[in-house]
Write an enzyme that holds these catalytic residues in place. Structure first.
Site, mmCIF file in Angstrom:
data_model
loop_
_atom_site.group_PDB
_atom_site.id
_atom_site.type_symbol
_atom_site.label_atom_id
_atom_site.label_comp_id
_atom_site.label_asym_id
_atom_site.label_seq_id
_atom_site.Cartn_x
_atom_site.Cartn_y
_atom_site.Cartn_z
ATOM 1 N N LEU A 130 0.832 -1.144 -0.066
ATOM 2 C CA LEU A 130 -0.085 0.119 -0.006
ATOM 3 C C LEU A 130 0.950 1.315 -0.237
ATOM 4 C CD1 LEU A 130 -2.949 1.250 0.315
ATOM 5 C CD2 LEU A 130 -2.516 1.287 2.542
ATOM 6 N N ASP B 256 5.509 -0.874 -19.708
ATOM 7 C CA ASP B 256 4.372 0.004 -19.183
ATOM 8 C C ASP B 256 4.956 1.153 -18.218
ATOM 9 O OD1 ASP B 256 2.083 1.165 -19.910
ATOM 10 O OD2 ASP B 256 1.041 -0.125 -18.425
#
Length: 341
Positions: free
Chosen positions: A79, A127
């Site tokens: 997170l 990406d």
């Protein structure tokens, strides 16, 4: 389905993409980000997931666990506080990141060693873009780390750093010219009703091009190195980085110019990028030491760092620049501060 998935907070959404969403959740009593993707968009084998779970680097997002229910695949991820593009949202925007950031050179170095690690592990990301750079702050110590994220398009490479590719993947504004050319050639072939499908080879050097774009974006306060949205593809294919001359740091500008080069063979490698930034950080440390000592530096010493391309406006965590150190401390001996300035 595990308790963690049942406790997934779908109302606390962190992000949303084409195929799924990211929400806050729990894993082994630890707050995590949970990426939920429909099973129809997931490859049938989990070899790639196992590879990603084996990645362990401070500047690469950690995948803790993955599992499925009848409809979705869930990925339990480290997170973080925000993604990089949220740093450059307009003032007043509810999603703007207003937390601390590492000094510019430190931020670039963190990303450089993260990508170097990915490549050394035999992977190509495919990406790299600001949305896939996450900002993490240690809740106890307060230090900030930047981490590469979203390995959904990641592929293994061979010992030469190449991989097979049957189509274009990634985000267009951040793709290398060889990948853009492949896309446009595919479109041309389809318009001419060609039915033959050929497998082409890509290389990890396309990642270095994209990394250079992200570096430029960061140092240009959210502007793309190749211009405005409608110009980017054309300028990339024409090798016209219209904004890079606006980067203040000469060293950083010279580095970035060597990364998004048109010819793959002319680009430096991810390892060379990391080594270059390591040397720049060493010079920066020497510069701060010079400007914070008990006597003023000589003009010759200052000139040396200017010739090295060092930016005297660079800052450390406290927001202090070398010029602040020079001006804020009373020195012994001759006061030549005005000459230095």
């Amino acid at each position: 389905m595990s308790d963690e998935v049942r406790n997934l907070d779908l109302d606390n959404k962190l992000g949303e993409g084409r195929y799924g969403i990211v929400c806050k959740g729990m894993w082994r009593e630890k707050p995590v980000a949970v990426k939920r993707i429909q099973l129809i968009h997931i490859a049938s084998n989990t070899q790639g997931e196992e590879t990603l779970q084996g990645l362990d680097h401070l500047n690469v997002i950690k995948l803790f666990h993955a599992e499925s229910d009848a409809n979705f695949r869930y990925y339990y991820l480290e997170l973080c506080n925000a993604s990089l593009e949220k740093l450059f949202l307009k003032e007043g925007h509810k999603n703007k990141y207003r937390g601390p950031m590492p000094p510019s050179l430190t931020a670039l170095y963190q990303l450089a060693v993260g990508l170097e690690y990915i490549h050394k592990m035999g992977l190509v990301h495919r990406d790299l873009k600001p949305e896939n750079v996450l900002i993490w702050q240690d809740p106890r110590k307060g230090n900030v780390l930047l981490k590469w994220a979203d390995f959904g398009l990641c592929k293994p490479v061979n010992e030469r750093g190449s991989y097979s590719m049957s189509g274009v993947r990634g985000t267009f504004d951040w793709l290398a010219p060889e990948i853009l050319n492949l896309f446009f050639n595919e479109e041309l072939s389809q318009s001419e009703s060609e039915t033959t499908s050929t497998v082409k080879r890509g290389t990890i050097q396309s990642d270095v091009f994209s990394e250079g774009l992200v570096f430029g974006y960061f140092l240009l306060d959210g502007r793309h190195p190749f211009g405005l949205r409608h110009q980017i593809h054309t300028h990339i294919l024409e090798n016209k980085p219209v904004n890079l001359d606006k980067i203040q740091s000469k060293c950083a500008r010279e580095l970035i110019l060597r990364m998004p080069r048109e010819n793959i063979a002319d680009r430096i490698t991810s390892t060379e990028v990391a080594e270059f930034l390591k040397q720049m950080k060493s010079h920066e440390t020497q510069l701060f030491a010079l400007c914070s000592r008990d006597t003023y530096p000589s003009l010759e010493e200052v000139t040396h760092f200017l010739q090295e391309g060092m930016d005297f406006n660079c800052t450390i965590e406290e927001g202090m620049s070398p010029l602040h150190y020079l001006a804020n401390k009373k020195r012994n001996g001759q006061n030549n501060l005005l000459e230095i300035l």
